[in-house]
Design an enzyme around this catalytic site. Structure first.
Site, short mmCIF file in Angstrom:
data_model
loop_
_atom_site.label_atom_id
_atom_site.label_comp_id
_atom_site.label_asym_id
_atom_site.label_seq_id
_atom_site.Cartn_x
_atom_site.Cartn_y
_atom_site.Cartn_z
N HIS A 191 0.84 -1.19 0.00
CA HIS A 191 0.00 0.00 0.00
C HIS A 191 0.88 1.23 0.00
CE1 HIS A 191 -3.15 2.83 1.12
NE2 HIS A 191 -3.98 1.91 0.65
N ASP A 195 -7.97 -5.53 0.13
CA ASP A 195 -8.45 -6.29 -1.01
C ASP A 195 -8.03 -7.75 -1.00
OD1 ASP A 195 -9.87 -4.27 -2.18
OD2 ASP A 195 -8.06 -3.40 -3.04
N1 CMC Z 1 4.01 -7.49 -4.92
C1 CMC Z 1 5.36 -7.52 -5.09
N2 CMC Z 1 6.17 -6.46 -4.90
C2 CMC Z 1 5.59 -5.32 -4.51
C3 CMC Z 1 4.19 -5.20 -4.32
C4 CMC Z 1 3.42 -6.36 -4.54
N3 CMC Z 1 2.08 -6.33 -4.35
N4 CMC Z 1 3.87 -3.95 -3.94
C5 CMC Z 1 5.03 -3.28 -3.90
N5 CMC Z 1 6.05 -4.10 -4.24
C6 CMC Z 1 7.49 -3.75 -4.27
C7 CMC Z 1 7.83 -2.85 -5.45
O1 CMC Z 1 8.17 -3.59 -6.59
C8 CMC Z 1 8.97 -2.04 -4.88
O2 CMC Z 1 10.13 -2.85 -4.88
P1 CMC Z 1 11.60 -2.17 -5.12
O3 CMC Z 1 11.77 -1.21 -3.99
O4 CMC Z 1 12.53 -3.32 -5.08
O5 CMC Z 1 11.52 -1.51 -6.46
C9 CMC Z 1 8.59 -1.84 -3.41
O6 CMC Z 1 7.75 -2.98 -3.10
C10 CMC Z 1 7.84 -0.56 -3.15
O7 CMC Z 1 6.70 -0.52 -3.96
P2 CMC Z 1 6.14 0.74 -4.73
O8 CMC Z 1 5.59 0.30 -6.04
O9 CMC Z 1 7.14 1.85 -4.71
O10 CMC Z 1 4.95 1.14 -3.76
P3 CMC Z 1 3.83 2.15 -4.12
O11 CMC Z 1 3.49 2.83 -2.85
O12 CMC Z 1 4.16 2.99 -5.28
O13 CMC Z 1 2.64 1.16 -4.59
C11 CMC Z 1 0.75 -0.21 -4.60
C12 CMC Z 1 1.61 0.77 -3.80
C13 CMC Z 1 -0.54 -0.47 -3.84
C14 CMC Z 1 0.39 0.37 -5.99
C15 CMC Z 1 1.55 -1.54 -4.79
O14 CMC Z 1 1.88 -2.06 -3.51
C16 CMC Z 1 0.78 -2.57 -5.58
O15 CMC Z 1 0.76 -2.49 -6.83
N6 CMC Z 1 0.10 -3.55 -4.89
C17 CMC Z 1 -0.70 -4.53 -5.58
C18 CMC Z 1 -2.02 -3.93 -5.99
C19 CMC Z 1 -2.95 -3.74 -4.81
O16 CMC Z 1 -3.16 -4.64 -4.01
N7 CMC Z 1 -3.56 -2.54 -4.73
C20 CMC Z 1 -4.56 -2.25 -3.73
C21 CMC Z 1 -4.22 -1.11 -2.84
S1 CMC Z 1 -5.37 -1.03 -1.45
C22 CMC Z 1 -6.87 -0.62 -2.16
C23 CMC Z 1 -6.93 0.79 -2.60
O17 CMC Z 1 -6.74 1.69 -1.75
O18 CMC Z 1 -7.24 1.03 -3.77
#
Ligand code: CMC
Length: 435
Positions: free
Chosen positions: A311, A369
């Site tokens: 998240h 989720d």
């Molecule tokens: N699976 C694997 N790796 C992950 C995941 C995941 N679900 N989420 C983040 N990471 C990794 C990412 O690749 C990065 O790694 P590195 O530092 O080595 O490059 C690190 O963790 C930090 O992630 P980020 O992408 O910088 O984090 P963010 O804050 O930009 O993204 C997110 C948050 C929710 C978009 C992401 O965690 C994600 O895509 N999760 C899966 C989709 C999901 O479940 N979304 C629902 C969010 S809750 C409901 C809502 O509020 O809509």
């Protein structure tokens, strides 16, 4: 806003500028950078707004490190345990929980607005039957502005309120109609003798040929899903609603833009993506394949993410996920599905991920989720409807945030700037001379 202190920004060439710092009631302070460009000629650079407060707000507070979520100061755990969804709607809109009389009046107002204009139902016929229901939602909710002309003056507080009540009341009807259209069953009219959530289930699962029997445990589970999704501070879709509304667009158009943003798999589409992921993994061997799957998730080249994990704000267990896991267990028990393979698979996946260095070091925990898809599937809601239900729940948050923005004297049209990296000025060559 009260100035708490100031921050000095010093440039390499010795110039400096003092910027006011404001304190919130809780949470981090914010540096007011509005004078930065006029006084120093520079922008700030913050893709994804990781360090930017886009507004001041009194609606929802999240402490991502501690796993805290408050609506108007009340912890989500207490609201999910002691209140129903309409009480939470009242709280988000008015700022206080209703007393017994206020609740009775509010329930009645919402019940009186549940029907949609009869002509609106014809709009559905313009969509393909197999259209994704979220595409139908974007169109139909946007089209409400073509039906309710009498409440479109955004500078009139009464108009804003009527539009908000209409949206809260009509969204269940619109979502259920999107489902019925998809499966080819007749639309069900709302039944105002039922509670908000029971009425939604009646419109989703009832048919004119027989009475739909409401199961209170399942109604309560869906009601909890709605409460947990009702608002979440300045997330992508809420920011979309605020940005759309900042130009003076009408509330129905703004909520439609929020629905469009919510549809993405990184946001509201994640519950659908999470359940699809679990179903696929189950088909490939289930619990035995968890280790292999987690390996794939950790490989950046695989393009596979653990959906329902991670998240932007929560860097600790999402408090909504805990409540959702509890509800999941309750629903499966009620339906006699104690051995549901997908629930078992989700638990196994969660356990492996929570012990894995990759997830631990990145502070990746299950979000709401991860379990909500399993609950909705058990309730009989098809996967493609999951995000529609999220949009139903979030509508109250969006409209409360929109109203707060319109009422804010500091409100301006949203207009971010950029760090330009393109070509500098050049002249158009005649076609024959172009390389
Ligand atoms: N699976 C694997 N790796 C992950 C995941 C995941 N679900 N989420 C983040 N990471 C990794 C990412 O690749 C990065 O790694 P590195 O530092 O080595 O490059 C690190 O963790 C930090 O992630 P980020 O992408 O910088 O984090 P963010 O804050 O930009 O993204 C997110 C948050 C929710 C978009 C992401 O965690 C994600 O895509 N999760 C899966 C989709 C999901 O479940 N979304 C629902 C969010 S809750 C409901 C809502 O509020 O809509």
């Amino acid at each position: 806003m009260k100035e708490k202190s100031s921050a000095k920004l010093t440039f390499g060439d010795g110039r400096s500028i003092d910027l006011p710092v404001y304190g919130g009631t809780i949470g981090p302070d914010a540096i007011d950078i509005r004078a930065l460009y006029p006084k120093a000629g520079v922008f700030t650079y913050d893709p994804g707004f990781l360090s930017t407060a886009s507004c001041n707000s009194s609606i929802t507070y999240i402490d991502g490190d501690e796993g805290v979520l408050l609506y108007r100061g009340y912890p989500i755990e207490q609201l999910a345990t002691h209140c129903d969804f309409l009480e939470v709607c009242y709280l988000l809109w008015f700022g206080e929980l209703p007393n017994a009389d206020q609740k009775k009046d509010f329930d009645l107002i919402v019940a009186r607005h549940t029907m949609v204009h009869e002509q609106l139902s014809r709009l559905y016929q313009g969509f393909r039957r197999d259209a994704h229901p979220m595409s139908v939602m974007v169109g139909v909710v946007g089209a409400l502005s073509a039906f309710y002309h009498d409440s479109l003056d955004i500078h009139n507080a009464k108009h804003r309120e009527i539009s908000a009540f209409r949206l809260i009341a009509k969204l269940p009807t619109i979502v259920a109609m999107a489902y019925k259209y998809n499966v080819g069953q007749p639309f069900m009219y709302p039944k105002n003798s039922l509670s908000y959530t029971a009425n939604f289930m009646h419109m989703m699962f009832g048919v004119p040929a027989e009475e739909y029997e409401v199961n209170p445990v399942l109604v309560r589970a869906l009601d909890r899903i709605l409460i947990l999704h009702a608002d979440h501070e300045q997330n992508a879709s809420t920011s979309t609603v605020r940005l759309a509304g900042s130009s003076g667009a009408n509330p129905f158009a703004c909520i439609s833009s929020g629905i469009a943003c919510l549809w993405g798999p990184a946001h509201g589409g994640a519950n659908e993506a999470a359940l699809n992921m679990l179903t696929e993994l189950q088909a490939q061997g289930g619990v035995e394949k968890v280790g292999e799957f987690v390996k794939k998730v950790k490989d950046k080249n695989s393009g596979v993410k653990l959906m329902g994990f991670g998240h932007r704000v929560y860097k600790n267990y999402d408090p909504r996920a805990k409540l959702m896991q509890e509800t999941c267990r309750e629903v499966l028990d009620t339906l006699g599905l104690h051995d549901d393979p997908l629930f078992k698979l989700a638990m196994a996946l969660e356990k492996v991920a929570l012990e894995d260095e990759y997830f631990v070091s990145r502070k990746l925990y299950p979000n709401v989720d991860f379990y909500s898809g399993i609950v909705q599937r058990a309730l009989g809601i098809p996967v493609s409807m999951f995000t529609c239900i999220f949009s139903l729940a979030r509508t109250v948050g969006w409209i409360a945030q929109w109203n707060e923005m319109i009422s804010d004297p500091e409100q301006k049209i949203g207009r971010p700037r950029q760090l330009y990296q393109g070509a500098t000025r050049r002249d158009v060559l005649p076609m024959a001379k172009r390389p």
